[in-house]
Every structure is written in C-alpha cells, then in structure tokens.
Design a protein around this motif. Structure first.
Motif, PDB file in Angstrom:
ATOM      1  N   ALA A  93       0.817  -0.985  -0.090  1.00  8.68           N
ATOM      2  CA  ALA A  93       0.121  -0.053   0.124  1.00  8.68           C
ATOM      3  C   ALA A  93       0.651   0.898  -0.042  1.00  8.68           C
ATOM      4  CB  ALA A  93      -1.211   0.126   1.112  1.00  8.68           C
ATOM      5  N   LEU A  94       2.084   1.228   0.203  1.00 11.32           N
ATOM      6  CA  LEU A  94       2.964   2.369   0.529  1.00 11.32           C
ATOM      7  C   LEU A  94       3.723   1.843  -0.733  1.00 11.32           C
ATOM      8  CD1 LEU A  94       4.963   1.183   3.471  1.00 11.32           C
ATOM      9  CD2 LEU A  94       2.709   3.409   3.544  1.00 11.32           C
ATOM     10  N   ALA A  95       3.650   1.928  -2.152  1.00  9.93           N
ATOM     11  CA  ALA A  95       3.889   2.557  -3.251  1.00  9.93           C
ATOM     12  C   ALA A  95       3.173   2.433  -4.265  1.00  9.93           C
ATOM     13  CB  ALA A  95       5.631   1.792  -3.491  1.00  9.93           C
ATOM     14  N   SER A  96       3.686   2.989  -5.513  1.00  6.72           N
ATOM     15  CA  SER A  96       2.506   3.585  -6.303  1.00  6.72           C
ATOM     16  C   SER A  96       3.962   3.704  -8.009  1.00  6.72           C
ATOM     17  CB  SER A  96       2.272   4.795  -6.501  1.00  6.72           C
ATOM     18  OG  SER A  96       1.085   4.904  -7.432  1.00  6.72           O
ATOM     19  N   ARG A  97       3.357   2.282  -8.800  1.00  9.08           N
ATOM     20  CA  ARG A  97       4.334   2.511 -10.527  1.00  9.08           C
ATOM     21  C   ARG A  97       5.337   1.749  -9.953  1.00  9.08           C
ATOM     22  NH1 ARG A  97       1.434   6.771  -9.827  1.00  9.08           N
ATOM     23  NH2 ARG A  97       2.960   7.928 -10.527  1.00  9.08           N
ATOM     24  N   CYS A  98       6.003   1.379  -8.956  1.00  6.87           N
ATOM     25  CA  CYS A  98       7.477   0.986  -8.099  1.00  6.87           C
ATOM     26  C   CYS A  98       7.573   0.208  -8.538  1.00  6.87           C
ATOM     27  CB  CYS A  98       7.833   1.645  -6.552  1.00  6.87           C
ATOM     28  SG  CYS A  98       9.441   0.900  -6.586  1.00  6.87           S
ATOM     29  N   GLY A  99       8.670  -0.812  -9.743  1.00  9.57           N
ATOM     30  CA  GLY A  99       8.850  -1.715 -10.429  1.00  9.57           C
ATOM     31  C   GLY A  99       9.770  -3.041  -9.150  1.00  9.57           C
ATOM     32  N   THR A 100      10.766  -1.654  -8.777  1.00 10.67           N
ATOM     33  CA  THR A 100      11.568  -1.984  -7.679  1.00 10.67           C
ATOM     34  C   THR A 100      10.606  -2.831  -6.453  1.00 10.67           C
ATOM     35  OG1 THR A 100      13.228  -0.627  -8.551  1.00 10.67           O
ATOM     36  CG2 THR A 100      13.761  -1.786  -6.529  1.00 10.67           C
TER      37      THR A 100
END
Length: 191
Positions: A93-100
């Motif tokens: 829930a703490l990331a958006s569009r972050c591949g890593t």
C-alpha cells in the motif's frame, strides 16, 4: 536470479527488501502447555509477543522535507516487518508504480509461500536529505541517504536453495510523492 536483483535483494530487500527488524530463530509465538485438569484454570496475563506492524509516525504526515524523510524511514520499517513476517500487505500500500518495490514484495511473498523464512537484513537509513520537485502540481521529494543493512540469510526448504547476503552500506535514493492518502514511493535504488 540476475546480478542486479541479487544486489537489490541483498541491500534493499535485505534491508528494504530485507527482512530483519525483529527476527529471531523462531518468530512463531511460544504457547504454554494447557493447564492440567486438576488445577483450576485462570486467565493468562502474559501477552503473546511477536512482530507488530509499524504505524505511520505523525512526523510523516506532512508535505515537507522532514515528512518525506520520516516516510522513507517508515517505509523501511515496513520492509523490515514484511521480511520478518511474510506479511506484505502494508508494504504494498505504500508504493505506486514502483517496479523495484513490487519486485521486493513479490520476492518476500514468494519466500514465505515456499515455506521459507528470512533472517536478518534489517535496514535503516542514516544521513537522509530530501530535495523537492513539483510535477503536475504534486510535491515530490528525492530522498537520499545511506542504507545500512545487517547480514541476511534466506532459508528455503532444502539447504541447496538457501541464499546469504552480507550486510553493508549503500548510497540509496527513494523518490516519493504526496497523494491525497499521504506519501507513496515511486522509485528507489542505488545512487
């Protein structure tokens, strides 16, 4: 596993993508044997201890440099928690569009789904500094610092598949953005 994913796992998954905060040899709670049938039972006053999911600190609820830095520290606490427990929901829930970030979440989930555990690899930042950018009216901050991690061991069923990563220090950066729900991680990686 390619070399870049191994490096990420060792110093970001080991510490962000690493799992360690409250790790011990056995994260499962120990339960006392049931009371004997001759002794009257009484309610237990001993709480079962185990890893507890971190909560967002008040310092991370703003939209300034200090809040961005506090959020990045909190994010890493969530990585540490996910590694110890295999519970990746809060981290997702703490990331958006972050591949890593997605790769780290998938890695941790996969280890636990296969019956494995992650020991060590607790990560923490030091010397954080945030630089602000504005894109499409949304504040963003590039938070840079040194990511320090402890040694990590990924135990999978069968010792031939186990993985070990040395701890260390890595110059790291995290791009975060303020949304209506608070900060989210957009990208992260080695500086």
């Amino acid at each position: 596993m390619n070399r870049s994913r191994t490096a990420l796992t060792a110093l970001a998954l080991v510490p962000v993508l690493a799992l360690g905060a409250c790790s011990g040899d056995d994260p499962e709670p120990k339960l006392a044997p049931p009371p004997s049938s001759t002794a009257p039972s009484s309610p237990s006053t001993t709480a079962v201890s185990g890893p507890v999911a971190p909560t967002m600190p008040a310092a991370a609820r703003g939209d300034d440099a200090a809040a961005a830095e506090a959020f990045v520290k909190f994010y890493w606490e969530m990585v540490n928690y996910a590694q110890v427990t295999g519970d990746v929901d809060g981290l997702k829930a703490l990331a958006s569009r972050c591949g890593t970030c997605d790769a780290a979440v998938d890695y941790i989930a996969n280890v636990y789904e296969r019956g494995g555990h992650i020991r060590g690899g607790e990560g923490r930042f030091r010397d954080l500094r945030a630089n602000f950018l504005v894109r499409e009216g949304r504040p963003r901050a590039l938070v840079r610092g040194d990511l320090v991690s402890t040694r990590q061991r990924v135990d999978l069923p069968g010792s031939k598949k186990d993985e070990s990563y040395p701890g260390g220090t890595l110059p790291f950066e995290v791009l975060v953005e303020v949304t209506s729900d608070g900060w989210v991680v957009l990208t992260m990686g080695k500086q």
